[in-house]
Design an enzyme around this catalytic site. Structure first.
Site, PDB file in Angstrom:
ATOM      1  N   TYR A   9     -13.868   4.804   9.120  1.00 22.85           N
ATOM      2  CA  TYR A   9     -12.706   4.486   9.935  1.00 22.85           C
ATOM      3  C   TYR A   9     -12.539   5.430  11.123  1.00 22.85           C
ATOM      4  O   TYR A   9     -11.514   5.432  11.772  1.00 22.85           O
ATOM      5  CB  TYR A   9     -11.431   4.522   9.072  1.00 22.85           C
ATOM      6  CG  TYR A   9     -11.189   3.228   8.338  1.00 22.85           C
ATOM      7  CD1 TYR A   9     -12.233   2.566   7.728  1.00 22.85           C
ATOM      8  CD2 TYR A   9      -9.929   2.670   8.268  1.00 22.85           C
ATOM      9  CE1 TYR A   9     -12.042   1.383   7.056  1.00 22.85           C
ATOM     10  CE2 TYR A   9      -9.717   1.468   7.598  1.00 22.85           C
ATOM     11  CZ  TYR A   9     -10.785   0.837   6.989  1.00 22.85           C
ATOM     12  OH  TYR A   9     -10.582  -0.342   6.330  1.00 22.85           O
ATOM     13  N   LYS A  24     -20.498   4.958  -3.435  1.00 23.99           N
ATOM     14  CA  LYS A  24     -21.674   4.094  -3.278  1.00 23.99           C
ATOM     15  C   LYS A  24     -22.863   5.005  -2.967  1.00 23.99           C
ATOM     16  O   LYS A  24     -23.637   4.762  -2.032  1.00 23.99           O
ATOM     17  CB  LYS A  24     -21.415   3.065  -2.165  1.00 23.99           C
ATOM     18  CG  LYS A  24     -22.472   1.992  -1.999  1.00 23.99           C
ATOM     19  CD  LYS A  24     -22.419   0.913  -3.051  1.00 23.99           C
ATOM     20  CE  LYS A  24     -23.593  -0.046  -2.912  1.00 23.99           C
ATOM     21  NZ  LYS A  24     -23.681  -1.022  -4.006  1.00 23.99           N
ATOM     22  N   ASP A  66     -18.965  -1.422  -6.246  1.00 25.04           N
ATOM     23  CA  ASP A  66     -19.101  -2.847  -6.588  1.00 25.04           C
ATOM     24  C   ASP A  66     -18.803  -3.071  -8.074  1.00 25.04           C
ATOM     25  O   ASP A  66     -18.086  -4.003  -8.448  1.00 25.04           O
ATOM     26  CB  ASP A  66     -20.465  -3.424  -6.178  1.00 25.04           C
ATOM     27  CG  ASP A  66     -21.613  -2.459  -6.363  1.00 25.04           C
ATOM     28  OD1 ASP A  66     -21.362  -1.247  -6.507  1.00 25.04           O
ATOM     29  OD2 ASP A  66     -22.778  -2.898  -6.374  1.00 25.04           O
ATOM     30  N   ASP A  95      -9.190   1.361   1.070  1.00 25.54           N
ATOM     31  CA  ASP A  95      -8.423   0.308   1.732  1.00 25.54           C
ATOM     32  C   ASP A  95      -8.564  -1.002   0.951  1.00 25.54           C
ATOM     33  O   ASP A  95      -7.591  -1.691   0.648  1.00 25.54           O
ATOM     34  CB  ASP A  95      -8.967   0.149   3.169  1.00 25.54           C
ATOM     35  CG  ASP A  95      -8.043  -0.671   4.049  1.00 25.54           C
ATOM     36  OD1 ASP A  95      -6.916  -0.971   3.608  1.00 25.54           O
ATOM     37  OD2 ASP A  95      -8.448  -0.999   5.167  1.00 25.54           O
TER      38      ASP A  95
END
Ligand code: NAI
Length: 343
Positions: free
Chosen positions: A125, A177, A212, A236
């Protein structure tokens, strides 16, 4: 006489003024001792001051270090950056705290009590984005660079552990991740593991999960989680997912907490589709106000506000349309104020 607390109030755009008025009615009924300094931002800021984040608004928050804010729209075109992102950067609001608690029982998921702690300043971001032109196509290639720092991860992870311990939580789950984005989210995972070993392993449980798999597990069995701690983009997405488990965005509050200030808001946006229609659910902002009361150590008022919301929804059965009821914002607020005043 009790101490007054200066605080900045930003009504915001769309349904913002409606839910802010409703929240002020609840805070007034509680005799919450805030001295509000009303300021503008977002689309309102552009219209009235030519800036989505006018200097006067920044000065006010710098003075009060505390704000309650309605949703802000980022005008498309004109090259404006999101006022929300600018506010986070300006006041180094590095921790975004989003609790999700079931208030109305009997939904698809019952008894949810989760907290998402999202890193608010780094990751994907940071806005380092650009296009590369090929032949006549100026947007032939899009590129974005994410930035995560050891120091940024450390302060967020420390905040998350301290908050989890202080609020009696049992487990912190680090969401990442690092199997694919080995550097960008690997540094966050590595920092969390290192801090846990050094400082927290005797005080609380920690585990780790890949984003995930986390999304799937949240849908299959959300009760296995307690506090989820993650980087900006994943946080988010996960906080909206988790809001969905407790009846939608109308119920989800958020706090942006940093070294220089704390800003409280609803997770949802300005809901332009229902703005001005008197139908908005003000609960998310009211719960944000309860977090604000906790933040200034007025926990008895925070508890009274949460209980009044619960009683209005579950005993009086007064609910807005998004919760399957027929009350408008004003009728819900009136019922809530009665509950606050009369128990
Ligand atoms: P949104 O959250 O405003 O609306 C999504 C859907 O949820 C809409 O159907 C809306 O009617 C409904 N909804 C949201 N809040 C509700 C409430 N309190 N009561 C009843 N229904 C509610 O998301 P959207 O439409 O993507 O964004 C609209 C604008 O808000 C955009 O300009 C966006 O940039 C801004 N935004 C601002 C945020 C902030 O200031 N923190 C956060 C998210 C979006």
């Amino acid at each position: 006489m009790s101490m007054r607390i200066p605080a900045t109030l930003i009504p915001g755009d769309g349904i913002g003024p409606e839910i802010v008025d409703a929240t002020l009615a609840a805070l007034d009924a509680l005799d919450a001792p805030f001295d509000w300094d009303r300021q503008i931002a977002g689309l309102g800021g552009v219209k009235l001051a030519g800036d989505p984040l006018p200097q006067a608004t920044l000065d006010s928050i710098r003075r009060t270090r505390l704000a309650l804010k309605g949703p802000l729209e980022t005008p498309s075109g004109g090259g404006y950056r999101s006022s929300n992102v600018r506010l986070r950067e300006e006041f180094k609001l590095y921790a975004n705290l989003r609790p999700s608690l079931t208030i109305i029982p009997g939904g698809r998921y019952d008894k949810i009590d989760l907290v998402v702690v999202r890193e608010n300043l780094e990751g994907l971001y940071t806005g380092y984005e650009h296009f590369i032109q090929i032949d006549n196509d100026p947007h032939a290639v899009a590129m974005a660079t994410g930035v995560n720092t050891r120091q940024g991860g450390r302060r967020l992870i420390e905040f998350a552990f301290e908050h989890a311990i202080a609020t009696g939580r049992k487990k912190v789950t680090i969401v990442h991740k690092a199997n694919i984005m080995k550097a960008l989210t690997g540094i966050f995972l590595e920092t969390a593991q290192e801090m846990y070993e050094r400082k927290y392993k005797d005080r609380i449980l920690m585990d780790t999960v890949i984003i995930d798999a986390c999304a799937m597990k949240l849908v299959l069995n959300p009760w296995q989680f307690d506090v989820l701690v993650t980087t900006n983009l994943f946080g988010d997405i996960l906080s909206d997912l988790v809001a969905g488990l407790i009846g939608g965005l109308g119920m989800a509050p958020g706090a942006n907490i940093g070294a220089d200030a704390a800003i409280f808001e609803a997770v949802h946006g300005s809901a332009p589709d229902i703005a001005g229609k008197g139908m908005a659910n003000p609960i998310a902002l009211m719960l944000a106000a309860a977090m604000m009361l906790d933040h200034v150590k007025l926990t008895d008022k925070a508890t009274r506000l949460r209980k009044a919301i619960d009683d209005t929804l579950n005993i009086d059965k007064v609910r807005t349309g998004d919760l399957g009821g027929s009350a408008g914002t004003t009728a819900f607020t009136q019922a809530l104020v009665n509950r606050i005043k009369n128990g």
